[in-house]
Design an enzyme around this catalytic site. Structure first.
Site, PDB file in Angstrom:
ATOM      1  N   GLY A 247      74.068  11.827   2.085  1.00 13.03           N
ATOM      2  CA  GLY A 247      74.698  13.054   2.564  1.00 13.03           C
ATOM      3  C   GLY A 247      76.032  12.678   3.199  1.00 13.03           C
TER       4      GLY A 247
ATOM      5  N   GLY B 297      75.845   9.380   5.314  1.00 18.18           N
ATOM      6  CA  GLY B 297      75.679   8.178   4.494  1.00 18.18           C
ATOM      7  C   GLY B 297      76.937   7.843   3.710  1.00 18.18           C
TER       8      GLY B 297
ATOM      9  N   PHE C 132      83.712  30.169  16.279  1.00 13.10           N
ATOM     10  CA  PHE C 132      82.306  29.815  16.118  1.00 13.10           C
ATOM     11  C   PHE C 132      81.628  29.923  17.481  1.00 13.10           C
ATOM     12  CE2 PHE C 132      79.664  27.649  12.758  1.00 13.10           C
ATOM     13  CZ  PHE C 132      80.267  28.259  11.663  1.00 13.10           C
TER      14      PHE C 132
ATOM     15  N   GLN D  59      66.552  23.498  16.996  1.00 16.12           N
ATOM     16  CA  GLN D  59      67.420  24.680  16.998  1.00 16.12           C
ATOM     17  C   GLN D  59      66.925  25.773  16.048  1.00 16.12           C
ATOM     18  OE1 GLN D  59      71.764  24.654  15.455  1.00 16.12           O
ATOM     19  NE2 GLN D  59      71.868  24.959  17.651  1.00 16.12           N
TER      20      GLN D  59
ATOM     21  N   HIS E 120      68.342  29.070  14.369  1.00 23.96           N
ATOM     22  CA  HIS E 120      69.628  29.731  14.094  1.00 23.96           C
ATOM     23  C   HIS E 120      69.419  31.240  14.159  1.00 23.96           C
ATOM     24  CE1 HIS E 120      73.252  30.992  12.012  1.00 23.96           C
ATOM     25  NE2 HIS E 120      73.696  29.752  12.014  1.00 23.96           N
TER      26      HIS E 120
ATOM     27  N   LEU F  10      69.752  30.879   5.316  1.00 19.21           N
ATOM     28  CA  LEU F  10      70.771  31.014   6.364  1.00 19.21           C
ATOM     29  C   LEU F  10      71.917  31.938   5.962  1.00 19.21           C
ATOM     30  CD1 LEU F  10      71.749  29.570   9.120  1.00 19.21           C
ATOM     31  CD2 LEU F  10      73.399  28.505   7.610  1.00 19.21           C
TER      32      LEU F  10
ATOM     33  N   GLU G 198      76.979  31.301  10.572  1.00 17.56           N
ATOM     34  CA  GLU G 198      77.574  31.782  11.820  1.00 17.56           C
ATOM     35  C   GLU G 198      79.019  32.231  11.583  1.00 17.56           C
ATOM     36  OE1 GLU G 198      76.240  29.660  15.282  1.00 17.56           O
ATOM     37  OE2 GLU G 198      78.309  29.336  15.907  1.00 17.56           O
TER      38      GLU G 198
ATOM     39  N   ARG H  28      73.874  29.199  20.148  1.00 17.09           N
ATOM     40  CA  ARG H  28      72.763  29.637  19.303  1.00 17.09           C
ATOM     41  C   ARG H  28      71.460  29.849  20.056  1.00 17.09           C
ATOM     42  NH1 ARG H  28      74.020  25.909  13.958  1.00 17.09           N
ATOM     43  NH2 ARG H  28      75.795  27.171  13.307  1.00 17.09           N
TER      44      ARG H  28
ATOM     45  N   HIS I 182      66.426  25.599  12.045  1.00 18.34           N
ATOM     46  CA  HIS I 182      67.660  25.241  11.342  1.00 18.34           C
ATOM     47  C   HIS I 182      68.052  23.785  11.502  1.00 18.34           C
ATOM     48  CE1 HIS I 182      71.628  25.710   9.683  1.00 18.34           C
ATOM     49  NE2 HIS I 182      72.229  25.408  10.810  1.00 18.34           N
TER      50      HIS I 182
ATOM     51  N   ARG J 140      72.817  22.354  19.825  1.00 18.11           N
ATOM     52  CA  ARG J 140      74.037  21.978  19.099  1.00 18.11           C
ATOM     53  C   ARG J 140      74.930  23.192  18.913  1.00 18.11           C
ATOM     54  NH1 ARG J 140      75.693  22.391  13.635  1.00 18.11           N
ATOM     55  NH2 ARG J 140      73.655  22.987  12.843  1.00 18.11           N
TER      56      ARG J 140
HETATM   57  C1  LIG Z   1      72.123  26.036   5.316  1.00 19.17           C
HETATM   58  C2  LIG Z   1      72.801  25.115   6.287  1.00 19.17           C
HETATM   59  C3  LIG Z   1      74.118  25.322   6.657  1.00 19.17           C
HETATM   60  C4  LIG Z   1      74.755  24.470   7.552  1.00 19.17           C
HETATM   61  N1  LIG Z   1      76.057  24.702   7.888  1.00 19.17           N
HETATM   62  C5  LIG Z   1      76.682  23.856   8.745  1.00 19.17           C
HETATM   63  C6  LIG Z   1      78.052  24.045   9.084  1.00 19.17           C
HETATM   64  O1  LIG Z   1      78.717  24.949   8.602  1.00 19.17           O
HETATM   65  N2  LIG Z   1      78.611  23.181   9.957  1.00 19.17           N
HETATM   66  C7  LIG Z   1      77.922  22.152  10.531  1.00 19.17           C
HETATM   67  O2  LIG Z   1      78.491  21.393  11.309  1.00 19.17           O
HETATM   68  N3  LIG Z   1      76.632  21.936  10.201  1.00 19.17           N
HETATM   69  C8  LIG Z   1      75.999  22.753   9.322  1.00 19.17           C
HETATM   70  N4  LIG Z   1      74.691  22.537   8.995  1.00 19.17           N
HETATM   71  C9  LIG Z   1      74.031  21.302   9.461  1.00 19.17           C
HETATM   72  C10 LIG Z   1      74.514  20.135   8.609  1.00 19.17           C
HETATM   73  O3  LIG Z   1      74.726  20.561   7.289  1.00 19.17           O
HETATM   74  C11 LIG Z   1      73.533  18.968   8.567  1.00 19.17           C
HETATM   75  O4  LIG Z   1      73.087  18.667   9.859  1.00 19.17           O
HETATM   76  C12 LIG Z   1      74.201  17.728   7.980  1.00 19.17           C
HETATM   77  O5  LIG Z   1      74.825  18.053   6.755  1.00 19.17           O
HETATM   78  C13 LIG Z   1      73.217  16.600   7.788  1.00 19.17           C
HETATM   79  O6  LIG Z   1      73.865  15.569   7.092  1.00 19.17           O
HETATM   80  P1  LIG Z   1      73.233  14.137   6.946  1.00 19.17           P
HETATM   81  O7  LIG Z   1      74.205  13.314   6.202  1.00 19.17           O
HETATM   82  O8  LIG Z   1      72.767  13.657   8.260  1.00 19.17           O
HETATM   83  O9  LIG Z   1      71.918  14.354   6.060  1.00 19.17           O
HETATM   84  P2  LIG Z   1      71.693  15.019   4.613  1.00 19.17           P
HETATM   85  O10 LIG Z   1      72.887  15.661   4.067  1.00 19.17           O
HETATM   86  O11 LIG Z   1      70.450  15.846   4.766  1.00 19.17           O
HETATM   87  O12 LIG Z   1      71.375  13.775   3.712  1.00 19.17           O
HETATM   88  C14 LIG Z   1      70.179  13.042   3.800  1.00 19.17           C
HETATM   89  C15 LIG Z   1      70.177  11.989   2.720  1.00 19.17           C
HETATM   90  O13 LIG Z   1      69.074  11.106   2.918  1.00 19.17           O
HETATM   91  C16 LIG Z   1      68.410  10.890   1.687  1.00 19.17           C
HETATM   92  N5  LIG Z   1      67.014  10.536   1.984  1.00 19.17           N
HETATM   93  C17 LIG Z   1      66.172  11.143   2.857  1.00 19.17           C
HETATM   94  N6  LIG Z   1      64.992  10.511   2.846  1.00 19.17           N
HETATM   95  C18 LIG Z   1      65.080   9.482   1.974  1.00 19.17           C
HETATM   96  C19 LIG Z   1      64.186   8.477   1.526  1.00 19.17           C
HETATM   97  N7  LIG Z   1      62.920   8.386   1.966  1.00 19.17           N
HETATM   98  N8  LIG Z   1      64.634   7.591   0.609  1.00 19.17           N
HETATM   99  C20 LIG Z   1      65.906   7.648   0.116  1.00 19.17           C
HETATM  100  N9  LIG Z   1      66.782   8.600   0.507  1.00 19.17           N
HETATM  101  C21 LIG Z   1      66.372   9.495   1.422  1.00 19.17           C
HETATM  102  C22 LIG Z   1      68.577  12.202   0.935  1.00 19.17           C
HETATM  103  O14 LIG Z   1      68.417  12.018  -0.445  1.00 19.17           O
HETATM  104  C23 LIG Z   1      70.029  12.530   1.298  1.00 19.17           C
HETATM  105  O15 LIG Z   1      70.896  11.835   0.456  1.00 19.17           O
HETATM  106  C24 LIG Z   1      74.042  23.382   8.106  1.00 19.17           C
HETATM  107  C25 LIG Z   1      72.717  23.167   7.747  1.00 19.17           C
HETATM  108  C26 LIG Z   1      72.089  24.015   6.847  1.00 19.17           C
HETATM  109  C27 LIG Z   1      70.655  23.770   6.510  1.00 19.17           C
END
Ligand SMILES: Cc1cc2nc3c(=O)[nH]c(=O)nc-3n(C[C@H](O)[C@H](O)[C@H](O)COP(=O)(O)OP(=O)(O)OC[C@H]3O[C@@H](n4cnc5c(N)ncnc54)[C@H](O)[C@@H]3O)c2cc1C
Length: 567
Positions: free
Chosen positions: A12, A15, A113, A229, A231, A241, A244, A275, A342, A377
């Site tokens: 994500g 990463g 926001f 959290q 939402h 969702l 916001e 929130r 959320h 948050r």
């Molecule tokens: C609908 C929605 C809207 C949002 N909008 C906003 C916004 O506008 N602004 C904001 O700041 N935040 C927002 N958020 C929150 C934000 O998007 C997330 O907190 C953030 O993107 C998380 O990113 P991350 O890189 O930590 O994890 P993720 O993007 O969830 O990535 C996790 C990664 O880990 C990998 N993974 C997990 N487990 C394993 C495993 N066992 N083996 C191998 N790979 C694994 C997955 O494949 C993935 O690649 C939103 C959240 C949602 C749900």
């Protein structure tokens, strides 16, 4: 056996940002993800990312808003790092190709926001996460000689040597079912949150707390796990969702009498209070019979007050969501929403360079707890958290790798153990419960007892039930007995991860006998700084046989003393 300086679990935003940073430092990098990188949950992020980039803004103001939003539980040193580095991080993304929305003067446009004292959220319509994730993926291609991608590989456990250093992971190739050990000088967990512990949730099916549980099982403490959290604006039926950004553009919240009820709890910020405050206000309206819809379970979000042209330009994704999932044209009529799970503020405890308590193990993004979000948050601070602490982890891990040799560890026993565990799941007789049944019960349980309002009785019921579900999960059976794309068996492993996260959440929520941020205890309705201005840490010691152990750690306060929180 693959061996890398930096092995990142998760593709994500956290990463991929970590990978880019480590690659730029010259490290050999591997990125592993259980789904294709651009399907990572960050792709769903809609509303935007916070940074004090306008000329009349200042990162101190962003930091203060974040501290206040956290209900003073956030660590102020980490918050200062995040907010002061935010403008540089957003500009960096802009320079590498993210097409942030611009205003009529050609400057980066900013939207309002929740909990922010001024407009400071940069955005790409309401697909900000998608835009950022694709650009980072593109950038990683430039480093293809040093960055190896293991797409559709599922990590099952961390390799920890006798000196308690992390030296790699065990993983399963989702496509073939093959198991392999991966050696690494450093492992960065960037596995995202644990939203699927709840039902419904705004989080996708892949958000199952894997990284949190793997670190926890390996002995790393988790922190702030009670802070979950809700939402304020999720569709009533599906929990999907509605960003916001809608309220940021001026949408109103209305009860059954057509009143803007936020006047009662946040007369200054109204719908743009933080929130936790808005979700609680909505839930009170619903609980006291002023909700809308057939069972009074909803609240109206009225986007019709936003000029239609602006909605179609800046909120086009939620126009589609409203039409497709609720049959409502939000440009012409209010849509029914309610609070929904959320985000989790807690996670694997780290310092501001992403280091956990285990040497060689880092965590960044939603899997981690730095803690910049504390009790609550602010919207648009999570994307920022993923980028700033993803980059810092990647850089720190690359520097550490430059000064050490590849760890020597015999991973054979662990590899056989994980492979045997998977075989045992596949072979289970069909006389227990199905994985999906247990998962549903867990989600509904958490949504009932560990939600916007909590109390001792409910939390104890949740804890006892989690104990039963944990036992049942040991025999839970699956349909698929094959090796190719066996998502069923991965689902059984994920269920174990989710149960660990749920247990840590509920134990921490029972421990915190006060109301702060997202944790509102009806039996302890006041914030109690004297006793509870501290983090709750939870860890499994040794072989985990003694069960979860709770301890406390201090909140770091630099400039802002706790005050009464009003909006
Ligand atoms: C609908 C929605 C809207 C949002 N909008 C906003 C916004 O506008 N602004 C904001 O700041 N935040 C927002 N958020 C929150 C934000 O998007 C997330 O907190 C953030 O993107 C998380 O990113 P991350 O890189 O930590 O994890 P993720 O993007 O969830 O990535 C996790 C990664 O880990 C990998 N993974 C997990 N487990 C394993 C495993 N066992 N083996 C191998 N790979 C694994 C997955 O494949 C993935 O690649 C939103 C959240 C949602 C749900």
């Amino acid at each position: 056996m693959p061996a890398h300086d930096v092995l990142i679990i998760g593709a994500g935003l956290a990463g991929q940002r970590a990978a880019l940073a480590a690659a730029r430092k010259g490290a050999s990098v591997a990125v592993m993800s259980k789904v294709h990188p651009v399907r990572s949950h960050s792709v769903a992020a809609a509303g935007g990312i916070n940074a004090a980039i306008s000329l009349d803004d200042d990162w101190h103001s962003h930091a203060y808003d974040t501290v206040k939003g956290s209900d003073y539980l956030g660590d102020q040193d980490a918050i200062e790092v995040m907010c002061s580095e935010a403008p540089g991080e957003v500009m960096e993304l802009e320079h590498i190709g993210v097409t942030f929305h611009r205003n009529d003067k050609g400057e980066l446009d900013l939207r309002a926001f929740g909990g922010a004292s001024m407009k400071r959220t940069a955005y790409v319509a309401d697909i900000t996460g998608q835009a950022m994730l694709h650009v980072l993926y593109e950038q990683l291609m430039k480093h293809h000689e040093t960055v190896e991608l293991f797409e559709e590989w599922f990590t099952t456990s961390l390799l920890i040597d006798e000196a308690r250093r992390c030296c790699g992971v065990i993983a399963r190739d989702v496509r073939s079912g093959a198991m392999e050990a991966f050696k690494a000088k450093n492992v960065i967990l960037a596995c995202g949150g644990a939203g699927q512990v709840y039902k419904p949730t705004t989080n996708g099916l892949i958000v199952t707390g894997d990284g949190i549980a793997m670190a926890y099982r390996a002995g790393a403490p988790l922190m702030d796990m009670e802070m979950v959290q809700y939402h304020p604006t999720c569709l009533v039926e599906t929990g999907i969702l509605i960003t916001e950004g809608a309220r940021g553009e001026g949408a109103h919240l209305l009860n059954a009498a057509g009143e803007r009820f936020m006047e009662k709890s946040a007369p200054n910020k109204m719908e743009l209070a933080s929130r936790d405050v808005v979700s609680r206000a909505e839930q009170i309206e619903i609980n006291e019979g002023r909700g809308v819809g057939p069972n009074g379970e909803g609240i109206y979000l009225d986007v019709t007050v936003v000029p239609r042209r602006r909605t179609l330009e800046a909120l086009r994704e939620i126009v589609n969501l409203g039409r497709d999932f609720a049959g409502v044209d939000i440009t012409r009529e209010p849509i029914m929403i309610r609070p929904g799970q959320h985000y989790i503020m807690g996670g694997v405890k780290t310092d501001a360079d992403g280091r956990t308590a285990i040497e060689g193990l880092y965590a960044a993004g939603e899997v981690a707890c730095v803690s910049v979000h504390g009790g609550n948050r602010l919207g648009a601070n999570s994307l920022l958290d993923t980028l700033v602490f993803g980059r810092r982890s990647g850089e720190h891990a690359a520097d550490r790798a430059a000064h050490m040799g590849m760890p020597e560890m015999d991973s054979g026993a662990r590899l056989l153990e994980d492979a045997a565990e998977i075989e045992a799941i596949i072979e289970r007789p069909r006389d227990g419960r199905r994985v999906s049944e247990i998962k549903n019960e867990l989600g509904e349980l958490m949504n009932r007892y560990a939600a916007v309002f909590r109390d001792e009785d409910g939390l104890q019921t949740a804890l006892e039930t989690i104990g039963r579900l944990k036992e049942e999960s040991q025999n839970a059976w699956i349909d698929d007995r094959g090796t190719v794309f066996n998502q069923d068996v991965l689902g059984a492993i994920e269920l174990g991860y989710m149960i660990d996260c749920a247990e840590a959440t509920v134990i921490s929520a029972i421990e915190r006998k006060e109301s702060r941020g997202a944790q509102f205890r009806t039996d302890y309705p006041e914030r109690n700084d004297e006793q509870w201005l501290k983090h709750i840490d939870i860890a499994l010691n040794g072989d985990g046989a003694g069960g979860p152990q709770v301890s406390y750690s201090p909140v770091t306060i630099t400039q802002w003393q706790p005050e009464e929180r009003t909006y």
